[in-house]
Design a protein around this motif. Structure first.
Motif, PDB file in Angstrom:
ATOM      1  N   ARG A   1      32.082 -27.732 -21.654  1.00 55.07           N
ATOM      2  CA  ARG A   1      31.850 -27.154 -20.321  1.00 55.07           C
ATOM      3  C   ARG A   1      31.945 -28.230 -19.251  1.00 55.07           C
ATOM      4  O   ARG A   1      31.303 -29.270 -19.378  1.00 55.07           O
ATOM      5  CB  ARG A   1      30.431 -26.585 -20.264  1.00 55.07           C
ATOM      6  CG  ARG A   1      30.334 -25.134 -20.662  1.00 55.07           C
ATOM      7  CD  ARG A   1      28.896 -24.708 -20.681  1.00 55.07           C
ATOM      8  NE  ARG A   1      28.583 -23.876 -19.530  1.00 55.07           N
ATOM      9  CZ  ARG A   1      27.405 -23.280 -19.350  1.00 55.07           C
ATOM     10  NH1 ARG A   1      26.425 -23.453 -20.210  1.00 55.07           N
ATOM     11  NH2 ARG A   1      27.209 -22.511 -18.306  1.00 55.07           N
TER      12      ARG A   1
ATOM     13  N   LEU B   1      28.577 -26.265 -15.799  1.00 58.99           N
ATOM     14  CA  LEU B   1      27.153 -26.519 -15.572  1.00 58.99           C
ATOM     15  C   LEU B   1      27.028 -27.012 -14.137  1.00 58.99           C
ATOM     16  O   LEU B   1      27.799 -27.864 -13.688  1.00 58.99           O
ATOM     17  CB  LEU B   1      26.642 -27.569 -16.549  1.00 58.99           C
ATOM     18  CG  LEU B   1      26.504 -27.027 -17.976  1.00 58.99           C
ATOM     19  CD1 LEU B   1      26.549 -28.150 -18.984  1.00 58.99           C
ATOM     20  CD2 LEU B   1      25.225 -26.210 -18.117  1.00 58.99           C
TER      21      LEU B   1
ATOM     22  N   HIS C   1      22.031 -24.738 -12.076  1.00 57.70           N
ATOM     23  CA  HIS C   1      21.259 -24.892 -13.312  1.00 57.70           C
ATOM     24  C   HIS C   1      20.137 -25.900 -13.135  1.00 57.70           C
ATOM     25  O   HIS C   1      19.114 -25.830 -13.795  1.00 57.70           O
ATOM     26  CB  HIS C   1      22.173 -25.301 -14.467  1.00 57.70           C
ATOM     27  CG  HIS C   1      23.169 -24.238 -14.816  1.00 57.70           C
ATOM     28  ND1 HIS C   1      24.518 -24.361 -14.567  1.00 57.70           N
ATOM     29  CD2 HIS C   1      22.993 -23.018 -15.348  1.00 57.70           C
ATOM     30  CE1 HIS C   1      25.140 -23.265 -14.959  1.00 57.70           C
ATOM     31  NE2 HIS C   1      24.239 -22.432 -15.444  1.00 57.70           N
TER      32      HIS C   1
ATOM     33  N   PHE D   1      19.534 -34.117 -18.194  1.00 54.94           N
ATOM     34  CA  PHE D   1      20.130 -32.775 -18.118  1.00 54.94           C
ATOM     35  C   PHE D   1      21.420 -32.733 -18.946  1.00 54.94           C
ATOM     36  O   PHE D   1      21.663 -31.780 -19.695  1.00 54.94           O
ATOM     37  CB  PHE D   1      20.425 -32.418 -16.652  1.00 54.94           C
ATOM     38  CG  PHE D   1      21.169 -31.114 -16.496  1.00 54.94           C
ATOM     39  CD1 PHE D   1      20.500 -29.902 -16.648  1.00 54.94           C
ATOM     40  CD2 PHE D   1      22.522 -31.087 -16.213  1.00 54.94           C
ATOM     41  CE1 PHE D   1      21.184 -28.686 -16.526  1.00 54.94           C
ATOM     42  CE2 PHE D   1      23.210 -29.886 -16.085  1.00 54.94           C
ATOM     43  CZ  PHE D   1      22.534 -28.685 -16.240  1.00 54.94           C
TER      44      PHE D   1
ATOM     45  N   GLN E   1      20.760 -32.769 -22.667  1.00 51.74           N
ATOM     46  CA  GLN E   1      20.251 -31.477 -23.151  1.00 51.74           C
ATOM     47  C   GLN E   1      21.303 -30.380 -23.139  1.00 51.74           C
ATOM     48  O   GLN E   1      21.243 -29.444 -23.928  1.00 51.74           O
ATOM     49  CB  GLN E   1      19.068 -31.005 -22.284  1.00 51.74           C
ATOM     50  CG  GLN E   1      17.842 -31.886 -22.343  1.00 51.74           C
ATOM     51  CD  GLN E   1      17.220 -31.918 -23.744  1.00 51.74           C
ATOM     52  OE1 GLN E   1      17.295 -30.960 -24.483  1.00 51.74           O
ATOM     53  NE2 GLN E   1      16.645 -33.056 -24.086  1.00 51.74           N
ATOM     54  N   ASN E   2      22.238 -30.456 -22.198  1.00 55.23           N
ATOM     55  CA  ASN E   2      23.101 -29.292 -21.954  1.00 55.23           C
ATOM     56  C   ASN E   2      24.594 -29.491 -22.139  1.00 55.23           C
ATOM     57  O   ASN E   2      25.314 -28.519 -22.362  1.00 55.23           O
ATOM     58  CB  ASN E   2      22.888 -28.781 -20.521  1.00 55.23           C
ATOM     59  CG  ASN E   2      21.494 -28.253 -20.327  1.00 55.23           C
ATOM     60  OD1 ASN E   2      21.187 -27.145 -20.753  1.00 55.23           O
ATOM     61  ND2 ASN E   2      20.641 -29.060 -19.717  1.00 55.23           N
ATOM     62  N   VAL E   3      25.058 -30.715 -21.975  1.00 56.33           N
ATOM     63  CA  VAL E   3      26.505 -30.910 -22.017  1.00 56.33           C
ATOM     64  C   VAL E   3      26.919 -31.323 -23.412  1.00 56.33           C
ATOM     65  O   VAL E   3      26.418 -32.315 -23.938  1.00 56.33           O
ATOM     66  CB  VAL E   3      26.952 -31.981 -20.990  1.00 56.33           C
ATOM     67  CG1 VAL E   3      28.455 -32.194 -21.050  1.00 56.33           C
ATOM     68  CG2 VAL E   3      26.529 -31.564 -19.599  1.00 56.33           C
ATOM     69  N   LYS E   4      27.821 -30.547 -23.976  1.00 56.25           N
ATOM     70  CA  LYS E   4      28.309 -30.870 -25.316  1.00 56.25           C
ATOM     71  C   LYS E   4      29.678 -31.495 -25.199  1.00 56.25           C
ATOM     72  O   LYS E   4      30.503 -31.011 -24.436  1.00 56.25           O
ATOM     73  CB  LYS E   4      28.404 -29.605 -26.150  1.00 56.25           C
ATOM     74  CG  LYS E   4      27.046 -29.050 -26.453  1.00 56.25           C
ATOM     75  CD  LYS E   4      27.173 -27.785 -27.222  1.00 56.25           C
ATOM     76  CE  LYS E   4      25.778 -27.327 -27.622  1.00 56.25           C
ATOM     77  NZ  LYS E   4      25.742 -25.979 -28.087  1.00 56.25           N
TER      78      LYS E   4
END
Ligand code: ADP
Ligand code: 5GP
Length: 205
Positions: free
Chosen positions: A7, A120, A168, A186, A189-192
């Motif tokens: 993302r 995001l 977000h 952040f 935790q959220n970005v792959k």
């Protein structure tokens, strides 16, 4: 399953809130993980800004022609100039396997929200309008007129940025180290990245 890739990450916030400073740090710390989406703009380059690196500097006519040809994911007018993310800018980063990072203003954010980019969304918040003005003056890149326009726009941007559900995360940039740590957290935790995106969440053995 179609491989969509990681993302993208969008940084938004009033001019002078610290987006470029945070991004520069991120790209320096993780050069192999993140790639910057190089926008087009009709504004002139600031000292030190390189064509094709910070922006693709262009003319209004050229940009309009490219927009008509459908080459842009989103475009906006900001402080009297046109800005936009070309499809190619995002594709160029995707092809390297890195996570694409966009630095765009709110009209652009509204457009990418309606696209299939599925980014995001991070809003970088200044401590106050007075501090924003102080930072913008300190950066010394704007004429008095441009500075005034940017500050007027900032009020609307802050309002939109603070509305629940629009972003977000809202990162308050009162202290640069703290703001950067929050951004990093952040992302962690959220970005792959590509490998994690391929494996999918919590892949079972
Ligand atoms: P933006 O990209 O959002 O327009 P910049 O990253 O260019 O903003 O930051 C605007 C100015 O504020 C720069 O001169 C930068 O060095 C300074 N700045 C950024 N973050 C902070 C901070 N937390 N405290 C003080 N000055 C800051
Ligand atoms: P600056 O002139 O300070 O580099 O950027 C002015 C504003 O334009 C900032 O809020 C920045 O995020 C935004 N911006 C830069 N590139 C783009 C873009 O491609 N699209 C949109 N919508 N905004 C952009």
């Amino acid at each position: 399953m179609v491989q969509k890739g990681p993302r993208p990450l969008v940084l938004c916030g009033p001019s002078g809130s610290g987006k470029s400073t945070l991004l520069k740090r991120l790209l320096k710390e993780f050069p192999d993980k993140f790639g910057f989406s190089v926008s087009h703009t009709t504004r002139g380059p600031r000292p030190g800004e390189k064509n094709g690196v910070h922006y693709h500097f262009t003319t209004k006519d050229e940009m309009l022609a490219a927009i008509e040809k459908g080459e842009f994911l989103e475009t906006a007018t900001f402080s009297g100039n046109t800005y936009g993310t070309s499809k190619r800018a995002v594709e160029d980063v995707r092809r390297t396997g890195k996570i694409c990072v966009l630095d765009i203003e709110i009209e652009g954010v509204k457009q990418v929200k309606r696209s299939d980019l599925d980014p995001l969304l991070v809003f970088v918040m200044p401590p106050s309008i007075n501090e924003l003005e102080r930072r913008l003056r300190g950066r010394n890149t704007e004429s008095d007129e441009a500075l005034k326009l940017r500050l007027e726009t900032a009020r609307k941007e802050i309002e939109y940025g603070q509305e629940p559900g629009n972003f977000h995360i809202i990162i308050m940039n009162d202290n640069l180290n703290k703001a950067y740590s929050e951004l990093r957290e952040f992302i962690a935790q959220n970005v792959k990245d590509n490998d994690q995106a391929r494996d999918g969440p919590a892949a079972t053995q």
